[in-house]
Design a protein around this motif. Structure first.
Motif, mmCIF file in Angstrom:
data_model
loop_
_atom_site.group_PDB
_atom_site.id
_atom_site.type_symbol
_atom_site.label_atom_id
_atom_site.label_comp_id
_atom_site.label_asym_id
_atom_site.label_seq_id
_atom_site.Cartn_x
_atom_site.Cartn_y
_atom_site.Cartn_z
ATOM 1 N N SER A 46 49.719 45.464 40.939
ATOM 2 C CA SER A 46 49.495 44.131 41.512
ATOM 3 C C SER A 46 48.120 43.556 41.206
ATOM 4 N N TYR A 47 47.280 44.287 40.483
ATOM 5 C CA TYR A 47 45.934 43.791 40.212
ATOM 6 C C TYR A 47 45.946 42.792 39.061
ATOM 7 N N SER A 48 45.375 41.627 39.314
ATOM 8 C CA SER A 48 45.300 40.603 38.281
ATOM 9 C C SER A 48 43.865 40.341 37.844
ATOM 10 N N SER A 49 42.905 41.033 38.477
ATOM 11 C CA SER A 49 41.492 40.848 38.154
ATOM 12 C C SER A 49 40.856 42.185 37.803
ATOM 13 N N ASP A 50 39.619 42.119 37.325
ATOM 14 C CA ASP A 50 38.867 43.328 37.023
ATOM 15 C C ASP A 50 37.843 43.589 38.127
ATOM 16 N N TYR A 51 37.349 44.835 38.167
ATOM 17 C CA TYR A 51 36.414 45.239 39.202
ATOM 18 C C TYR A 51 35.275 46.053 38.598
ATOM 19 N N ALA A 52 34.195 46.140 39.364
ATOM 20 C CA ALA A 52 33.040 46.926 38.933
ATOM 21 C C ALA A 52 32.589 47.816 40.078
ATOM 22 N N PHE A 53 31.948 48.915 39.705
ATOM 23 C CA PHE A 53 31.432 49.847 40.706
ATOM 24 C C PHE A 53 29.954 50.063 40.417
ATOM 25 N N VAL A 54 29.112 49.881 41.443
ATOM 26 C CA VAL A 54 27.669 50.085 41.297
ATOM 27 C C VAL A 54 27.289 51.343 42.061
ATOM 28 N N GLY A 55 26.898 52.395 41.323
ATOM 29 C CA GLY A 55 26.502 53.644 41.963
ATOM 30 C C GLY A 55 27.318 54.832 41.497
ATOM 31 N N VAL A 56 26.643 55.948 41.279
ATOM 32 C CA VAL A 56 27.316 57.205 40.921
ATOM 33 C C VAL A 56 26.645 58.338 41.686
#
Length: 210
Positions: free
Chosen positions: A23-33
């Motif tokens: 159902s995802y139509s957009s992209d995402y980002a993650f800040v931190g590891v």
């Protein structure tokens, strides 16, 4: 009858897992590891099959290593790549608490939704600034998971109906060898108290004024 209900529940759970990510139509980002992200947040990203386009850390090498675990994901130390990418609609932020405010602020200014680990900021003035930056297309959710639990939702509804506002809640916090005792160890119990009894809790003193 019970067997049918159990089968239906198991099948719904299985289908939920199999259909995750469709159902995802957009992209995402993650800040931190950091350690918390690796142990608690990235597994949720994996389970939900959230399409990560960027992973951002101060150490670009760590970002590249983590990004290699995901399809078409780029590791970078430049947050501006995320901020200037209009296809990225949501950003997960889990870094040192002292940097949360600036990162969340920049994301909101670019119209991106944000999930940020607690705390989102360190002062009441910073909190007010973030609230002003929110919009219908750029919201912030803070990782206070206790308030979203089933029991918390039940208690919240019950407290609205009952005149007696007294409950005994027990927390197993365990040892915490580093970090701030309030922000890292007791922040979830405090947030749940505020969430359940927000009309009677005096918040003065919980937030440091600038």
């Amino acid at each position: 009858m019970i067997d049918q209900l159990i089968y239906k529940y198991k099948n719904l759970k299985k289908q939920s897992f199999l259909n995750a990510g469709e159902s995802y139509s957009s992209d995402y980002a993650f800040v931190g590891v950091g350690g918390h992200s690796i142990s608690n947040l990235y597994p949720v990203i994996d389970f939900l099959r959230i399409p990560l386009k960027y992973i951002v850390t101060r150490n670009g090498e760590n970002a590249i290593k983590m990004a290699s675990r995901y399809v078409n994901c780029k590791g970078t130390s430049d947050l501006n790549e995320v901020l200037n990418d209009n296809k990225v609609k949501g950003v997960f932020v889990s870094t040192n608490p002292t940097s949360h405010f600036e990162i969340v602020k920049q994301c909101l200014q670019k119209g991106k939704n944000v999930f940020v680990e607690k705390p989102p900021c360190l002062t009441s003035s910073e909190l007010e600034e973030l609230l002003k930056l929110e919009s219908p297309t750029a919201k912030v959710v803070v990782g206070f998971q206790k308030r979203y639990s089933t029991i918390a939702k039940i208690l919240k509804k019950r407290l609205k109906k009952e005149s007696v506002k007294s409950y005994n809640l027990k927390f197993c916090t365990g040892a915490y060898p580093e970090g701030d005792s309030i922000l890292d160890l007791f922040i979830h119990p405090l947030d749940l108290i505020i969430h359940l009894f927000d009309d009677v809790v005096n918040l003065k003193g919980f937030v440091t004024e600038t």
